[in-house]
Design a protein around this motif. Structure first.
Motif, PDB file in Angstrom:
ATOM      1  N   UNK A 106       0.865  -1.176   0.000  1.00 12.24           N
ATOM      2  CA  UNK A 106       0.000   0.000   0.000  1.00 12.24           C
ATOM      3  C   UNK A 106       0.901   1.224   0.000  1.00 12.24           C
ATOM      4  N   UNK A 107       0.382   2.339  -0.485  1.00 13.41           N
ATOM      5  CA  UNK A 107       1.210   3.547  -0.587  1.00 13.41           C
ATOM      6  C   UNK A 107       0.941   4.522   0.557  1.00 13.41           C
ATOM      7  N   UNK A 108       0.440   4.022   1.684  1.00 13.51           N
ATOM      8  CA  UNK A 108       0.255   4.867   2.858  1.00 13.51           C
ATOM      9  C   UNK A 108       1.580   5.548   3.220  1.00 13.51           C
ATOM     10  N   UNK A 141      -1.650  -1.610   5.994  1.00 11.75           N
ATOM     11  CA  UNK A 141      -1.865  -1.244   7.396  1.00 11.75           C
ATOM     12  C   UNK A 141      -3.302  -1.577   7.775  1.00 11.75           C
ATOM     13  N   UNK A 142      -3.521  -1.899   9.032  1.00 15.97           N
ATOM     14  CA  UNK A 142      -4.882  -2.144   9.507  1.00 15.97           C
ATOM     15  C   UNK A 142      -5.377  -0.918  10.257  1.00 15.97           C
ATOM     16  N   UNK A 143      -6.686  -0.748  10.271  1.00 14.30           N
ATOM     17  CA  UNK A 143      -7.273   0.382  10.985  1.00 14.30           C
ATOM     18  C   UNK A 143      -7.351   0.093  12.483  1.00 14.30           C
ATOM     19  N   UNK A 144      -7.764  -1.118  12.815  1.00 11.78           N
ATOM     20  CA  UNK A 144      -7.836  -1.514  14.222  1.00 11.78           C
ATOM     21  C   UNK A 144      -7.826  -3.035  14.317  1.00 11.78           C
ATOM     22  N   UNK A 145      -7.591  -3.520  15.530  1.00  5.18           N
ATOM     23  CA  UNK A 145      -7.689  -4.946  15.810  1.00  5.18           C
ATOM     24  C   UNK A 145      -8.768  -5.155  16.854  1.00  5.18           C
ATOM     25  N   UNK A 146      -9.583  -6.190  16.696  1.00  9.82           N
ATOM     26  CA  UNK A 146     -10.717  -6.440  17.586  1.00  9.82           C
ATOM     27  C   UNK A 146     -10.403  -7.654  18.459  1.00  9.82           C
ATOM     28  N   UNK A 167      -6.145 -10.612  -3.105  1.00  6.10           N
ATOM     29  CA  UNK A 167      -5.581 -11.296  -4.268  1.00  6.10           C
ATOM     30  C   UNK A 167      -4.260 -12.034  -3.994  1.00  6.10           C
ATOM     31  N   UNK A 168      -3.286 -11.425  -3.324  1.00  8.90           N
ATOM     32  CA  UNK A 168      -2.020 -12.136  -3.094  1.00  8.90           C
ATOM     33  C   UNK A 168      -2.194 -13.343  -2.181  1.00  8.90           C
ATOM     34  N   UNK A 169      -1.284 -14.305  -2.319  1.00  5.87           N
ATOM     35  CA  UNK A 169      -1.348 -15.518  -1.491  1.00  5.87           C
ATOM     36  C   UNK A 169      -0.974 -15.241  -0.035  1.00  5.87           C
ATOM     37  N   UNK A 170      -0.134 -14.249   0.173  1.00  8.41           N
ATOM     38  CA  UNK A 170       0.346 -13.941   1.521  1.00  8.41           C
ATOM     39  C   UNK A 170       0.072 -12.471   1.834  1.00  8.41           C
ATOM     40  N   UNK A 171      -0.576 -12.213   2.956  1.00  3.88           N
ATOM     41  CA  UNK A 171      -0.955 -10.850   3.332  1.00  3.88           C
ATOM     42  C   UNK A 171      -0.251 -10.477   4.628  1.00  3.88           C
ATOM     43  N   UNK A 172       0.644  -9.504   4.542  1.00  2.00           N
ATOM     44  CA  UNK A 172       1.315  -8.969   5.720  1.00  2.00           C
ATOM     45  C   UNK A 172       0.593  -7.687   6.128  1.00  2.00           C
ATOM     46  N   UNK A 173       0.267  -7.567   7.410  1.00  2.00           N
ATOM     47  CA  UNK A 173      -0.534  -6.434   7.885  1.00  2.00           C
ATOM     48  C   UNK A 173       0.120  -5.808   9.112  1.00  2.00           C
ATOM     49  N   UNK A 174       0.289  -4.488   9.069  1.00  2.00           N
ATOM     50  CA  UNK A 174       0.818  -3.756  10.210  1.00  2.00           C
ATOM     51  C   UNK A 174      -0.326  -3.417  11.170  1.00  2.00           C
TER      52      UNK A 174
END
Length: 236
Positions: A106-108, A141-146, A167-174
């Motif tokens: 993402x281009x954040x 990036x994630x907005x929040x975690x529940x 779409x991608x096979x692997x998703x890395x999330x901050x």
């Protein structure tokens, strides 16, 4: 035959109208339609909480631990980092370990301003674009975690299109520790406080990697999205 179908349709519409008329008569009260409509509008605008599970009504520190437990149970991989600056090296290490040579980000501003030299050192390419079929890994990036269910809330934007989430096979999330909330109601309140009445076009709830056991009760990972979910947990 066409006349028969038309007659049947007419009878059906008449019966439906009769049913609704009976319901309206049964609900008849001293209040006018305008008053009833206002009552409904007030209830919707209040956005009152629903029944909230006790396990999500915890102090912040316990919410964090609950989130980590629930996310891990949902088969998400959790990588704990001291600061956002460690994200490039963590990505480089994970991608190298799994023989992935491209990362679609993402281009954040939060991500684009980081020092991505660790990827260059490992000869891993980094793109900032909409995800495409065939992409192996993405970073958002994630907005929040529940904490209630170990779920990530992500929303679409010009800098982070929804395709990166699926779409991608692997998703890395901050995910920042400070962004964790106890329950879904708190997550939606936070979203409304941030965006007001103009909410993002798409809001995604992600709990672990995609999976399905619809076919012969055999668990298949990546059925409708990424096979792997990696949460880069920033202990800010």
């Amino acid at each position: 035959m066409s006349a028969t179908i038309k007659d049947s349709s007419t009878r059906s519409q008449t019966s439906r109208a009769d049913i609704f008329a009976n319901i309206r008569r049964g609900l008849k009260s001293d209040s006018s339609d305008t008053q009833r409509q206002q009552t409904v509008a007030n209830r919707l605008s209040a956005k009152a909480d629903n029944l909230i599970p006790a396990r999500s009504q915890l102090p912040p520190a316990e919410q964090v631990e609950l989130f980590k437990t629930m996310a891990t149970e949902a088969a998400a991989e959790l990588i704990e980092l001291e600061s956002l600056a460690e994200v490039p090296q963590a990505c480089a290490d994970w991608l190298t370990q799994h023989h992935v040579d491209q990362l679609n980000c993402a281009s954040d501003t939060e991500l684009s301003t980081l020092d991505w030299q660790p990827l260059d050192e490992q000869q891993i390419g980094r793109n900032e674009r909409v995800a495409q079929v065939g992409d192996i890994a993405s970073l958002t990036c994630s907005f929040t975690g529940i904490a209630e269910t170990g779920t990530l809330m992500l929303h679409s934007s010009a800098q982070s299109p929804t395709t990166l989430n699926f779409l991608p096979d692997n998703h890395l999330v901050v995910l920042h520790r400070s962004a964790i909330v106890g329950c879904y109601e708190e997550a939606w309140k936070k979203l409304r406080q941030t965006f007001g009445e103009t909410l993002p076009r798409t809001v995604n709830m992600i709990t672990g990697p995609s999976r399905s056991a619809d076919i012969e009760q055999t668990l298949q990972m990546g059925a409708h999205g990424p096979k792997t979910l990696i949460i880069l947990f920033i202990k800010d």
